[in-house]
Design an enzyme around this catalytic site. Structure first.
Site, mmCIF file in Angstrom:
data_model
loop_
_atom_site.group_PDB
_atom_site.id
_atom_site.type_symbol
_atom_site.label_atom_id
_atom_site.label_comp_id
_atom_site.label_asym_id
_atom_site.label_seq_id
_atom_site.Cartn_x
_atom_site.Cartn_y
_atom_site.Cartn_z
ATOM 1 N N ASP A 217 -10.651 11.165 -5.245
ATOM 2 C CA ASP A 217 -11.778 11.948 -5.377
ATOM 3 C C ASP A 217 -11.545 13.360 -6.497
ATOM 4 O O ASP A 217 -12.430 13.985 -6.223
ATOM 5 C CB ASP A 217 -12.196 12.476 -3.842
ATOM 6 C CG ASP A 217 -10.999 13.251 -3.419
ATOM 7 O OD1 ASP A 217 -9.832 13.143 -3.394
ATOM 8 O OD2 ASP A 217 -11.600 14.272 -2.765
ATOM 9 N N ASP B 53 9.703 6.762 -0.121
ATOM 10 C CA ASP B 53 8.825 6.873 -1.267
ATOM 11 C C ASP B 53 8.484 5.495 -1.897
ATOM 12 O O ASP B 53 9.267 4.775 -2.024
ATOM 13 C CB ASP B 53 9.822 7.453 -2.290
ATOM 14 C CG ASP B 53 9.406 7.998 -3.619
ATOM 15 O OD1 ASP B 53 9.224 7.030 -4.312
ATOM 16 O OD2 ASP B 53 9.049 9.079 -3.737
ATOM 17 N N ASP C 223 -1.970 12.360 -3.611
ATOM 18 C CA ASP C 223 -1.914 13.708 -3.599
ATOM 19 C C ASP C 223 -2.175 13.974 -4.987
ATOM 20 O O ASP C 223 -1.251 13.510 -6.042
ATOM 21 C CB ASP C 223 -0.421 14.130 -3.151
ATOM 22 C CG ASP C 223 -0.558 15.984 -3.229
ATOM 23 O OD1 ASP C 223 -1.296 16.513 -3.864
ATOM 24 O OD2 ASP C 223 0.065 16.412 -2.470
ATOM 25 N N GLU D 92 0.830 -1.142 0.009
ATOM 26 C CA GLU D 92 -0.046 0.161 -0.028
ATOM 27 C C GLU D 92 0.892 1.163 -0.205
ATOM 28 O O GLU D 92 1.730 1.465 0.936
ATOM 29 C CB GLU D 92 -0.997 0.332 1.158
ATOM 30 C CG GLU D 92 -1.753 1.110 1.067
ATOM 31 C CD GLU D 92 -2.618 1.251 2.115
ATOM 32 O OE1 GLU D 92 -3.617 2.364 2.427
ATOM 33 O OE2 GLU D 92 -3.331 0.229 2.971
ATOM 34 N N GLU E 271 4.556 5.064 3.744
ATOM 35 C CA GLU E 271 4.125 6.486 3.985
ATOM 36 C C GLU E 271 5.625 7.220 4.119
ATOM 37 O O GLU E 271 6.606 6.573 4.625
ATOM 38 C CB GLU E 271 3.571 6.395 5.037
ATOM 39 C CG GLU E 271 2.719 7.880 5.532
ATOM 40 C CD GLU E 271 1.863 8.556 4.376
ATOM 41 O OE1 GLU E 271 2.335 9.624 3.881
ATOM 42 O OE2 GLU E 271 1.103 7.868 4.120
ATOM 43 N N LYS F 158 -2.627 21.461 -9.830
ATOM 44 C CA LYS F 158 -2.195 22.386 -10.804
ATOM 45 C C LYS F 158 -1.465 21.861 -11.885
ATOM 46 O O LYS F 158 -0.394 21.177 -11.576
ATOM 47 C CB LYS F 158 -1.216 23.488 -9.900
ATOM 48 C CG LYS F 158 -1.959 24.590 -8.838
ATOM 49 C CD LYS F 158 -1.082 25.529 -8.367
ATOM 50 C CE LYS F 158 -1.475 26.443 -7.244
ATOM 51 N NZ LYS F 158 -0.740 27.125 -6.527
#
Length: 183
Positions: free
Chosen positions: A124, A65, A88, A13, A38, A92
């Protein structure tokens, strides 16, 4: 196998956050070993505390990473699944190059998945969902599938606080699932 003390299917994960989904899914599938990656210490600390408190033994944590972990900790066809939930979106346009799920990363994931292995992503952010879908669908070793396709791992996710907030704000969640094709 040495790290877990057994031979079992392994799921990676990437971006486990505070580990809410990681913990729930690992508890639901005790026969699967989960490596949670994480970058943020606080999230890892929360997940570590929860695994200790609840006695969940099939999770291991890596701070770092996700791409580096894929490149250096796992060999070809070694993973049964890769999960990437709410990465994330770097909304932009000039930052899109920073998005995790791009063609090169999806190809690396496909390389690390065993035949029949699963890439499961959720977001989302509509623009990122489109990009993820395009990259996954363009990878020749992956085939889009559904949750009811008899997959080797569960693709049922618990709804986290983050997802609850996103839905309350009117954001739809895109669930994207691929299976690695044999041969």
């Amino acid at each position: 196998q040495t790290w877990f003390g057994r031979s079992a299917p392994v799921v990676l994960e990437i971006g486990s956050g505070t580990g809410t989904s990681t913990l729930a899914m690992a508890k639901a599938e005790p026969d699967i070993d989960v490596v949670a990656v994480e970058v943020y210490r606080r999230g890892l600390a929360q997940l570590l505390s929860a695994t200790d408190r609840e006695g969940v033994g099939n999770i291991r944590l890596v701070r770092g990473d996700g791409v580096v972990v894929l490149e250096h900790m796992f060999g070809p066809e070694s993973l049964t699944g890769v999960r990437v939930f709410f990465p994330d979106p770097w909304p932009k346009a000039r930052h899109h190059k920073r998005r995790l799920l791009q063609a090169d990363t999806v190809a690396l994931i496909a390389d690390r998945l065993r035949p029949g292995g699963v890439l499961h992503a959720a977001t989302d952010h509509p623009g990122y969902a489109e990009q993820i879908a395009e990259c996954g669908d363009a990878e020749p070793r992956l085939r889009r599938t559904t949750a009811d396709a008899g997959l080797p791992i569960s693709v049922t996710r618990p709804i986290t606080k983050y997802e609850t907030k996103a839905r309350a704000a009117g954001s739809a969640v895109a669930e994207l699932i691929w299976e690695k094709v044999s041969g």
